[in-house]
Design a protein around this motif. Structure first.
Motif, PDB file in Angstrom:
ATOM      1  N   LEU A  79       0.829  -1.205   0.000  1.00  0.00           N
ATOM      2  CA  LEU A  79       0.000   0.000   0.000  1.00  0.00           C
ATOM      3  C   LEU A  79       0.860   1.250   0.000  1.00  0.00           C
ATOM      4  O   LEU A  79       0.550   2.226  -0.700  1.00  0.00           O
ATOM      5  CB  LEU A  79      -0.925  -0.010   1.217  1.00  0.00           C
ATOM      6  N   GLY A  80       1.944   1.246   0.785  1.00  0.00           N
ATOM      7  CA  GLY A  80       2.846   2.396   0.801  1.00  0.00           C
ATOM      8  C   GLY A  80       3.437   2.672  -0.570  1.00  0.00           C
ATOM      9  O   GLY A  80       3.535   3.830  -1.004  1.00  0.00           O
ATOM     10  N   ILE A  81       3.805   1.598  -1.279  1.00  0.00           N
ATOM     11  CA  ILE A  81       4.351   1.753  -2.639  1.00  0.00           C
ATOM     12  C   ILE A  81       3.271   2.277  -3.578  1.00  0.00           C
ATOM     13  O   ILE A  81       3.519   3.166  -4.411  1.00  0.00           O
ATOM     14  CB  ILE A  81       4.901   0.403  -3.146  1.00  0.00           C
ATOM     15  N   SER A  82       2.052   1.745  -3.444  1.00  0.00           N
ATOM     16  CA  SER A  82       0.950   2.156  -4.318  1.00  0.00           C
ATOM     17  C   SER A  82       0.623   3.639  -4.148  1.00  0.00           C
ATOM     18  O   SER A  82       0.473   4.365  -5.134  1.00  0.00           O
ATOM     19  CB  SER A  82      -0.291   1.306  -4.017  1.00  0.00           C
ATOM     20  N   VAL A  83       0.522   4.082  -2.888  1.00  0.00           N
ATOM     21  CA  VAL A  83       0.178   5.487  -2.628  1.00  0.00           C
ATOM     22  C   VAL A  83       1.314   6.406  -3.062  1.00  0.00           C
ATOM     23  O   VAL A  83       1.080   7.437  -3.698  1.00  0.00           O
ATOM     24  CB  VAL A  83      -0.144   5.685  -1.129  1.00  0.00           C
ATOM     25  N   THR A  84       2.546   6.040  -2.752  1.00  0.00           N
ATOM     26  CA  THR A  84       3.697   6.874  -3.136  1.00  0.00           C
ATOM     27  C   THR A  84       3.841   6.948  -4.645  1.00  0.00           C
ATOM     28  O   THR A  84       4.229   7.984  -5.196  1.00  0.00           O
ATOM     29  CB  THR A  84       4.988   6.310  -2.510  1.00  0.00           C
ATOM     30  N   GLY A  85       3.499   5.868  -5.333  1.00  0.00           N
ATOM     31  CA  GLY A  85       3.597   5.854  -6.790  1.00  0.00           C
ATOM     32  C   GLY A  85       2.725   6.895  -7.457  1.00  0.00           C
ATOM     33  O   GLY A  85       3.028   7.350  -8.576  1.00  0.00           O
ATOM     34  N   SER A  86       1.645   7.321  -6.777  1.00  0.00           N
ATOM     35  CA  SER A  86       0.758   8.321  -7.375  1.00  0.00           C
ATOM     36  C   SER A  86       1.427   9.677  -7.488  1.00  0.00           C
ATOM     37  O   SER A  86       0.937  10.563  -8.194  1.00  0.00           O
ATOM     38  CB  SER A  86      -0.535   8.441  -6.558  1.00  0.00           C
ATOM     39  N   LEU A  87       2.568   9.862  -6.794  1.00  0.00           N
ATOM     40  CA  LEU A  87       3.331  11.113  -6.952  1.00  0.00           C
ATOM     41  C   LEU A  87       3.873  11.257  -8.370  1.00  0.00           C
ATOM     42  O   LEU A  87       4.125  12.368  -8.840  1.00  0.00           O
ATOM     43  CB  LEU A  87       4.502  11.134  -5.964  1.00  0.00           C
ATOM     44  N   PHE A  88       4.045  10.123  -9.040  1.00  0.00           N
ATOM     45  CA  PHE A  88       4.667  10.132 -10.374  1.00  0.00           C
ATOM     46  C   PHE A  88       3.638  10.008 -11.491  1.00  0.00           C
ATOM     47  O   PHE A  88       4.013   9.882 -12.663  1.00  0.00           O
ATOM     48  CB  PHE A  88       5.694   9.006 -10.456  1.00  0.00           C
ATOM     49  N   ILE A  89       2.362  10.037 -11.130  1.00  0.00           N
ATOM     50  CA  ILE A  89       1.298  10.102 -12.132  1.00  0.00           C
ATOM     51  C   ILE A  89       0.932  11.577 -12.263  1.00  0.00           C
ATOM     52  O   ILE A  89       0.212  12.139 -11.432  1.00  0.00           O
ATOM     53  CB  ILE A  89       0.078   9.266 -11.710  1.00  0.00           C
ATOM     54  N   ILE A  90       1.442  12.216 -13.297  1.00  0.00           N
ATOM     55  CA  ILE A  90       1.379  13.681 -13.396  1.00  0.00           C
ATOM     56  C   ILE A  90       0.664  14.101 -14.665  1.00  0.00           C
ATOM     57  O   ILE A  90       0.877  13.532 -15.738  1.00  0.00           O
ATOM     58  CB  ILE A  90       2.805  14.281 -13.372  1.00  0.00           C
ATOM     59  N   GLN A  91      -0.184  15.110 -14.526  1.00  0.00           N
ATOM     60  CA  GLN A  91      -0.798  15.761 -15.684  1.00  0.00           C
ATOM     61  C   GLN A  91      -0.228  17.177 -15.761  1.00  0.00           C
ATOM     62  O   GLN A  91      -0.671  18.072 -15.077  1.00  0.00           O
ATOM     63  CB  GLN A  91      -2.320  15.803 -15.550  1.00  0.00           C
ATOM     64  N   TYR A 101      -5.501  17.337  -1.951  1.00  0.00           N
ATOM     65  CA  TYR A 101      -6.099  18.678  -1.952  1.00  0.00           C
ATOM     66  C   TYR A 101      -7.604  18.604  -2.158  1.00  0.00           C
ATOM     67  O   TYR A 101      -8.384  19.234  -1.423  1.00  0.00           O
ATOM     68  CB  TYR A 101      -5.466  19.520  -3.055  1.00  0.00           C
ATOM     69  N   LEU A 102      -8.018  17.826  -3.142  1.00  0.00           N
ATOM     70  CA  LEU A 102      -9.445  17.709  -3.440  1.00  0.00           C
ATOM     71  C   LEU A 102     -10.203  17.078  -2.270  1.00  0.00           C
ATOM     72  O   LEU A 102     -11.294  17.524  -1.904  1.00  0.00           O
ATOM     73  CB  LEU A 102      -9.648  16.861  -4.702  1.00  0.00           C
ATOM     74  N   GLY A 103      -9.595  16.058  -1.668  1.00  0.00           N
ATOM     75  CA  GLY A 103     -10.247  15.388  -0.550  1.00  0.00           C
ATOM     76  C   GLY A 103     -10.430  16.291   0.648  1.00  0.00           C
ATOM     77  O   GLY A 103     -11.462  16.245   1.329  1.00  0.00           O
ATOM     78  N   MET A 104      -9.441  17.135   0.930  1.00  0.00           N
ATOM     79  CA  MET A 104      -9.515  17.995   2.108  1.00  0.00           C
ATOM     80  C   MET A 104     -10.338  19.251   1.865  1.00  0.00           C
ATOM     81  O   MET A 104     -10.878  19.823   2.815  1.00  0.00           O
ATOM     82  CB  MET A 104      -8.104  18.373   2.569  1.00  0.00           C
ATOM     83  N   SER A 119       3.644  19.535 -16.125  1.00  0.00           N
ATOM     84  CA  SER A 119       5.098  19.512 -16.035  1.00  0.00           C
ATOM     85  C   SER A 119       5.605  19.578 -14.603  1.00  0.00           C
ATOM     86  O   SER A 119       6.802  19.590 -14.375  1.00  0.00           O
ATOM     87  CB  SER A 119       5.683  20.705 -16.815  1.00  0.00           C
ATOM     88  N   SER A 120       4.705  19.633 -13.628  1.00  0.00           N
ATOM     89  CA  SER A 120       5.118  19.790 -12.232  1.00  0.00           C
ATOM     90  C   SER A 120       4.536  18.685 -11.371  1.00  0.00           C
ATOM     91  O   SER A 120       3.428  18.200 -11.621  1.00  0.00           O
ATOM     92  CB  SER A 120       4.678  21.152 -11.694  1.00  0.00           C
ATOM     93  N   ILE A 121       5.287  18.317 -10.324  1.00  0.00           N
ATOM     94  CA  ILE A 121       4.807  17.292  -9.393  1.00  0.00           C
ATOM     95  C   ILE A 121       3.599  17.782  -8.608  1.00  0.00           C
ATOM     96  O   ILE A 121       2.849  17.000  -8.043  1.00  0.00           O
ATOM     97  CB  ILE A 121       5.949  16.882  -8.436  1.00  0.00           C
ATOM     98  N   VAL A 122       3.397  19.122  -8.595  1.00  0.00           N
ATOM     99  CA  VAL A 122       2.218  19.690  -7.931  1.00  0.00           C
ATOM    100  C   VAL A 122       0.943  19.192  -8.601  1.00  0.00           C
ATOM    101  O   VAL A 122      -0.118  19.123  -7.984  1.00  0.00           O
ATOM    102  CB  VAL A 122       2.290  21.225  -7.954  1.00  0.00           C
ATOM    103  N   ASN A 123       1.054  18.841  -9.892  1.00  0.00           N
ATOM    104  CA  ASN A 123      -0.103  18.348 -10.641  1.00  0.00           C
ATOM    105  C   ASN A 123      -0.201  16.823 -10.620  1.00  0.00           C
ATOM    106  O   ASN A 123      -0.820  16.224 -11.496  1.00  0.00           O
ATOM    107  CB  ASN A 123      -0.011  18.823 -12.094  1.00  0.00           C
ATOM    108  N   SER A 124       0.403  16.202  -9.616  1.00  0.00           N
ATOM    109  CA  SER A 124       0.380  14.742  -9.529  1.00  0.00           C
ATOM    110  C   SER A 124      -0.935  14.262  -8.936  1.00  0.00           C
ATOM    111  O   SER A 124      -1.670  15.021  -8.284  1.00  0.00           O
ATOM    112  CB  SER A 124       1.544  14.251  -8.664  1.00  0.00           C
ATOM    113  N   LEU A 125      -1.218  12.986  -9.141  1.00  0.00           N
ATOM    114  CA  LEU A 125      -2.429  12.375  -8.597  1.00  0.00           C
ATOM    115  C   LEU A 125      -2.425  12.429  -7.072  1.00  0.00           C
ATOM    116  O   LEU A 125      -3.462  12.663  -6.447  1.00  0.00           O
ATOM    117  CB  LEU A 125      -2.534  10.930  -9.078  1.00  0.00           C
ATOM    118  N   PHE A 126      -1.255  12.226  -6.470  1.00  0.00           N
ATOM    119  CA  PHE A 126      -1.145  12.238  -5.012  1.00  0.00           C
ATOM    120  C   PHE A 126      -1.592  13.587  -4.438  1.00  0.00           C
ATOM    121  O   PHE A 126      -2.459  13.648  -3.561  1.00  0.00           O
ATOM    122  CB  PHE A 126       0.309  11.964  -4.610  1.00  0.00           C
TER     123      PHE A 126
END
Length: 256
Positions: A83-95, A109-112, A97-104
């Motif tokens: 699970l830790g690998i799965s959640v951390t991996g979402s940092l690299f799913i990006i829409q 942000y959306l959840g909170m 050019s910036s990591i700020v736009n990652s799924l993680f």
């Protein structure tokens, strides 16, 4: 080697279970708001694949909690690391050019923010703390740096070994970490309002709340006195839950 007692592991398993069920609850509302109408509440990552990813992570946390409660420590550790690998991996799913736009980050942000009416203010940090705390414990367990064996606890009760000072339970340490996460998040969002001249009175007090929560959470983490950190944890949770409670109360009054 650090020994984690059965009492602490059971309380932490309940923490993980609440976090997992809470994540499923937020996923349900994310799906309902993002797919049931044409609104943009689903965010930039709306899609069936992301929906299954959320469900997968939430269920993984629920199952790991059940395994920890039933003392299947090795299986729990494997799921926790996965699970830790799965959640951390979402940092690299990006829409973009910036990591700020990652799924993680987008999910947190959306959840909170959009998820505030459904408890997202607390549930998102609860999930993240649960994921990474259990993953770290799992790695330490596999490296034999911690142990869940209760033999030492039983020996102490029989007087065969000297008693050691009572340590904070995992749940007691997790609460200020969650509130600290929330405090930092909202301090970044609303902190600048404290330094604006046109904002005064109650608005400034509300803008200061995240900083108050941060201070209380840090003191709770550092304190070793039971009465102090218990009281601080209760106050921190109350301050963090205030926006959600206020929103629910406003919606309830508007319905009448």
């Amino acid at each position: 080697m650090k020994i984690i007692s059965k009492k602490n592991s059971v309380s932490f398993s309940w923490f993980l279970l609440i976090a997992g069920v809470g994540a499923l609850w937020l996923t349900f509302w994310w799906f309902k708001l993002g797919f049931s109408n044409s609104s943009s509440h689903g965010g930039s990552f709306s899609g069936i694949a992301v929906l299954f990813y959320y469900i997968f992570n939430s269920l993984l946390l629920v199952f790991s909690a059940i395994l920890l409660y039933s003392r299947r420590i090795r299986l729990h550790s494997i799921l926790a690391i996965l699970l830790g690998i799965s959640v951390t991996g979402s940092l690299f799913i990006i829409q973009g050019s910036s990591i700020v736009n990652s799924l993680f980050i987008s999910t947190a942000y959306l959840g909170m923010m959009a998820g505030t009416p459904y408890g997202g203010t607390l549930l998102v940090p609860l999930f993240l703390v649960g994921v990474y705390a259990s993953a770290i414990n799992a790695l330490l367990y596999l490296q034999k740096k911690i142990n869940y064996d209760d033999d030492q606890t039983e020996s102490m009760a029989e007087g065969n070994t000297p008693m050691t000072p009572v340590q904070k339970g995992t749940l007691v340490k997790a609460i200020p970490v969650v509130t600290l996460f929330v405090g930092i998040f909202y301090a970044i969002l609303y902190g600048p309002y404290v330094f604006t001249n046109h904002v005064q009175g109650p608005v400034i007090l509300i803008a200061l709340l995240p900083f108050i929560v941060i201070v209380l959470s840090v003191i709770s983490l550092l304190s070793k006195r039971v009465m102090i950190y218990r009281i601080l944890n209760i106050i921190s949770i109350a301050l963090v839950a205030f926006p959600v409670a206020y929103l629910w109360a406003s919606q309830a009054l508007a319905a009448f």
